[in-house]
Design a protein around this motif. Structure first.
Motif, PDB file in Angstrom:
ATOM      1  N   HIS A 113      55.673 -21.430  -0.821  1.00  0.00           N
ATOM      2  CA  HIS A 113      57.077 -21.095  -0.398  1.00  0.00           C
ATOM      3  C   HIS A 113      57.668 -19.727  -1.017  1.00  0.00           C
ATOM      4  O   HIS A 113      58.803 -19.688  -0.905  1.00  0.00           O
ATOM      5  N   TYR A 181      65.324  -8.968   0.248  1.00  0.00           N
ATOM      6  CA  TYR A 181      66.257  -9.728   1.063  1.00  0.00           C
ATOM      7  C   TYR A 181      65.690 -10.837   1.431  1.00  0.00           C
ATOM      8  O   TYR A 181      66.584 -11.928   1.439  1.00  0.00           O
ATOM      9  N   ALA A 182      64.424 -11.163   1.415  1.00  0.00           N
ATOM     10  CA  ALA A 182      63.866 -12.550   1.497  1.00  0.00           C
ATOM     11  C   ALA A 182      64.018 -13.230   0.438  1.00  0.00           C
ATOM     12  O   ALA A 182      64.470 -14.587   0.478  1.00  0.00           O
ATOM     13  N   LYS A 184      66.767 -13.089  -1.850  1.00  0.00           N
ATOM     14  CA  LYS A 184      67.899 -13.493  -1.754  1.00  0.00           C
ATOM     15  C   LYS A 184      68.352 -14.612  -0.739  1.00  0.00           C
ATOM     16  O   LYS A 184      69.216 -15.374  -1.119  1.00  0.00           O
ATOM     17  N   THR A 185      67.827 -14.347   0.418  1.00  0.00           N
ATOM     18  CA  THR A 185      68.276 -15.330   1.548  1.00  0.00           C
ATOM     19  C   THR A 185      67.627 -16.700   0.990  1.00  0.00           C
ATOM     20  O   THR A 185      68.252 -17.616   1.475  1.00  0.00           O
ATOM     21  N   ILE A 186      66.505 -16.732   0.372  1.00  0.00           N
ATOM     22  CA  ILE A 186      65.805 -18.138   0.105  1.00  0.00           C
ATOM     23  C   ILE A 186      66.596 -18.645  -0.965  1.00  0.00           C
ATOM     24  O   ILE A 186      67.267 -19.896  -0.994  1.00  0.00           O
ATOM     25  N   GLU A 188      70.037 -18.234  -1.721  1.00  0.00           N
ATOM     26  CA  GLU A 188      71.319 -18.504  -1.105  1.00  0.00           C
ATOM     27  C   GLU A 188      71.300 -19.693  -0.241  1.00  0.00           C
ATOM     28  O   GLU A 188      72.272 -20.316   0.223  1.00  0.00           O
ATOM     29  N   SER A 189      70.132 -19.975   0.355  1.00  0.00           N
ATOM     30  CA  SER A 189      69.895 -21.039   1.395  1.00  0.00           C
ATOM     31  C   SER A 189      70.229 -22.294   0.875  1.00  0.00           C
ATOM     32  O   SER A 189      69.770 -22.616  -0.303  1.00  0.00           O
ATOM     33  N   LYS A 190      70.819 -23.272   1.553  1.00  0.00           N
ATOM     34  CA  LYS A 190      71.244 -24.452   1.361  1.00  0.00           C
ATOM     35  C   LYS A 190      70.227 -25.487   2.306  1.00  0.00           C
ATOM     36  O   LYS A 190      70.301 -26.801   1.822  1.00  0.00           O
ATOM     37  N   VAL A 191      69.502 -25.040   2.989  1.00  0.00           N
ATOM     38  CA  VAL A 191      68.168 -25.752   3.611  1.00  0.00           C
ATOM     39  C   VAL A 191      67.149 -26.200   2.790  1.00  0.00           C
ATOM     40  O   VAL A 191      66.581 -25.338   2.061  1.00  0.00           O
ATOM     41  N   LEU A 193      63.643 -27.548   1.223  1.00  0.00           N
ATOM     42  CA  LEU A 193      61.996 -26.933   1.436  1.00  0.00           C
ATOM     43  C   LEU A 193      61.582 -28.017   2.253  1.00  0.00           C
ATOM     44  O   LEU A 193      61.914 -29.138   2.300  1.00  0.00           O
TER      45      LEU A 193
END
Length: 206
Positions: A113, A181-182, A184-186, A188-191, A193
């Motif tokens: 991941h 970008y990838a 930082k997106t990961i 900040e994600s609350k989803v 794994l």
């Protein structure tokens, strides 16, 4: 956040380094730390398919050479990976593939991941074949592959020649920004794994 930039060229400050440095520069502008690690010029032990790394209680590859242990440590500490190589006979450098075979077979749990990408440099041709070869390490290890505006290749026989490949250098910068970008997106994600199932291996026999 930190990205490991793995220099698989025998030339520490050659064309591959120049391409990786361009990626690292763009990462830095986006607030992401990076480190270029050179695999060196010494002979590299390849995988001998002993399966010792999969034995109960094993801790990685049975060959505990400094190159392997150093990269494994850096893999654990990084958040993303970019692998760079020169093109030899339309493929990556043999010493790079030798260490990658061992790393990805024995220590891929440290990479699952984590965003990844590869960059390749050639004098003239063979870039897309080498690019394809390296991407297979990522796609078998559940690593999101970061893209750019073109395939991640630069052209030039020397770093000075490479500086004239303006499109190639721009592709490297775009890759660095997309990697940032990838990451930082990961971050900040609350989803959560994805759920991991036990690995199933099917051998096809008659």
């Amino acid at each position: 956040m930190k990205v490991l930039l793995l220099n698989g060229s025998p030339h520490k400050n050659g064309c591959t380094y120049t391409a990786l440095a361009e990626v690292g520069s763009a990462l830095g502008e986006c607030g992401v730390e990076s480190e270029i690690f050179h695999i060196g010029t010494k002979p590299v032990q390849g995988c001998v398919a002993c399966w010792g790394c999969r034995a109960e209680g094993a801790e990685g590859c049975v060959f505990k050479d400094p190159l392997y242990t150093t990269i494994v440590e850096k893999m654990q500490q990084c958040d993303g990976l970019v692998v760079g190589t020169p093109v030899y006979y339309a493929g990556p450098a043999g010493s790079l593939c030798a260490i990658l075979d061992r790393l990805f077979f024995s220590a891929s749990e440290f990479l699952v991941h984590k965003p990844a990408a590869c960059v390749v440099n050639c004098r003239r041709g063979g870039a897309s074949a080498a690019f394809d070869r390296l991407n297979k390490y990522f796609t078998i290890s559940q690593m999101p592959v970061v893209s750019s505006q073109y395939w991640n290749s630069t052209h030039g026989f020397t770093p000075d020649e490479m500086q004239r490949d303006l499109e190639g250098l721009q592709t490297m910068r775009t890759l660095g920004r997309n990697m940032a970008y990838a990451l930082k997106t990961i971050a900040e994600s609350k989803v959560p794994l994805p759920k991991q199932e036990p690995i199933v291996m099917t051998n096809f026999i008659s």
